[in-house]
Enzyme design. Structure first.
Site, PDB file in Angstrom:
ATOM      1  N   ASP A 291      43.701  45.636  20.118  1.00  0.00           N
ATOM      2  CA  ASP A 291      44.173  45.586  21.499  1.00  0.00           C
ATOM      3  C   ASP A 291      43.005  46.017  22.384  1.00  0.00           C
ATOM      4  O   ASP A 291      42.490  47.135  22.214  1.00  0.00           O
ATOM      5  CB  ASP A 291      45.367  46.548  21.643  1.00  0.00           C
ATOM      6  CG  ASP A 291      46.006  46.494  23.026  1.00  0.00           C
ATOM      7  OD1 ASP A 291      45.326  46.090  24.003  1.00  0.00           O
ATOM      8  OD2 ASP A 291      47.189  46.868  23.127  1.00  0.00           O
TER       9      ASP A 291
ATOM     10  N   TYR B 252      47.316  39.012  39.460  1.00  0.00           N
ATOM     11  CA  TYR B 252      46.312  38.403  38.563  1.00  0.00           C
ATOM     12  C   TYR B 252      45.022  38.101  39.315  1.00  0.00           C
ATOM     13  O   TYR B 252      43.926  38.461  38.873  1.00  0.00           O
ATOM     14  CB  TYR B 252      46.915  37.132  37.952  1.00  0.00           C
ATOM     15  CG  TYR B 252      45.924  36.265  37.198  1.00  0.00           C
ATOM     16  CD1 TYR B 252      45.496  36.610  35.927  1.00  0.00           C
ATOM     17  CD2 TYR B 252      45.429  35.086  37.763  1.00  0.00           C
ATOM     18  CE1 TYR B 252      44.590  35.816  35.233  1.00  0.00           C
ATOM     19  CE2 TYR B 252      44.529  34.281  37.082  1.00  0.00           C
ATOM     20  CZ  TYR B 252      44.117  34.649  35.814  1.00  0.00           C
ATOM     21  OH  TYR B 252      43.220  33.858  35.128  1.00  0.00           O
TER      22      TYR B 252
END
Ligand SMILES: NC(=O)c1ccc[n+]([C@@H]2O[C@H](COP(=O)([O-])OP(=O)(O)OC[C@H]3O[C@@H](n4cnc5c(N)ncnc54)[C@H](O)[C@@H]3O)[C@@H](O)[C@H]2O)c1
Length: 306
Positions: A48, A139
């Site tokens: 991750d 985003y």
């Protein structure tokens, strides 16, 4: 060269690893998901990117001369629903990765930003690299912020920072199950004769750029004498309705699209002026929309066996 790529199980990462392996580079790839299409001849690390210690270990071990950072929370809609996930993945993890890379001796760090999401509703179309940024989604804001943070890491460490600001990338291997990637979603649904949803009026436009052109831009960003961020697109606006019609013709789909309300964070229009990429990277898009769509449909047909 020794190179490290993040996001290697994703759409663009799959194509980039294939190209780098073909060119004989020593590739370490990082992603938290299994690659969907195995390519031989590279080191595949599962982690991750928000796990600082794991990132540090992987980078120290790989000692990459170049890093391409593609791993991201890549959906506008998800960013609006889950801002923390977006900011942690796209901003914080990018900074920590870049610092680890600089410490390991990386010469150039190539980030994939977003030309499609950074300008919001721009005052000029096509937008230029110099057009003021005004993102309308978490985003888009994360990508703009990450560019800024990375430039600071570059100033602090001397590592060169470069990057792409792409429009909407499309082509084989794009995930057809996500909330981003309308070409992949429509193509798969049309080939299965399933309903296709258009959010909003269908008149909103994007700059669609074929994935192989984007991979060429990734290589040029890494090898150009000057490290820079450049817009990567075709300069052409294409509406969602045009994409639907083109793909319907290519796949023989006969249903009408299903209408749905616009999604939060989506922008009305965009196209990208790629003069800077032409000047600095001698790069321009070479695959037309019709050709790119035909190649994409052919690849999905093969994969789905239809
Ligand atoms: N596809 C487009 O149209 C487009 C346009 C502009 C910019 N971009 C950017 O290009 C890059 C690649 O996009 P893509 O279309 O290949 O996206 P993708 O979603 O197919 O790939 C992203 C990859 O990142 C991985 N990832 C996400 N979070 C992670 C985490 N916490 N740890 C490890 N891996 C993680 C995912 O598993 C996935 O394999 C992204 O940075 C995206 O924002 C994409």
């Amino acid at each position: 060269m020794r190179v490290l790529v993040t996001g290697t199980s994703g759409f663009v990462g799959t194509h980039l690893v294939r190209r780098l392996v073909t060119e004989g580079h020593e590739v370490t790839g990082v992603d938290w998901k299994e690659p969907r299409r195995p390519v031989q001849g590279w080191r595949d690390v599962r982690l991750d990117i928000r796990d600082d210690a794991a990132v540090q270990r992987a980078v120290t071990e790989a000692r990459p001369e170049l890093v391409w950072h593609l791993a991201a929370q890549a959906s506008v809609s998800v960013s609006m629903r889950e801002p923390r996930l977006d900011i942690e993945t796209n901003c914080i993890a990018s900074v920590m990765l870049a610092r680890a890379a600089a410490e390991a001796g990386t010469q150039r760090f190539i980030f994939t930003s977003s030309g499609g999401a950074m300008f919001g509703d721009p005052p000029e179309i096509p937008a230029r690299d110099e057009t003021p940024v005004a993102p309308r989604s978490i985003y888009g804001a994360s990508k703009v912020a990450a560019e800024r943070y990375l430039e600071i890491v570059g100033l602090e460490t001397g590592m060169e920072i470069a990057g792409l600001r792409p429009g909407n990338i499309y082509g084989p291997y794009q995930d057809p199950y996500g909330e981003a990637g309308v070409v992949a979603i429509f193509t798969q649904r049309m080939l299965r004769d399933e309903p296709c949803t258009i959010f909003g009026t269908g008149t909103d436009t994007r700059d669609y750029v074929y994935v192989e052109d984007v991979i060429e831009a990734q290589i040029r960003a890494a090898t150009a004498p000057v490290a820079a961020f450049c817009l990567v697109g075709t300069g052409r606006e294409t509406s969602t309705r045009e994409v639907f019609d083109l793909l319907a013709r290519e796949t023989g789909y006969e249903r009408a699209p299903v209408a749905a309300p616009p999604r939060p964070g989506d922008i009305p229009r965009i196209a990208l002026d790629t003069s800077r990429a032409r000047d600095l990277w001698q790069w321009q898009a070479t695959v037309s929309l019709a050709e790119g769509m035909a190649r994409t449909v052919a690849a999905f047909r093969e994969e789905l066996g239809v």
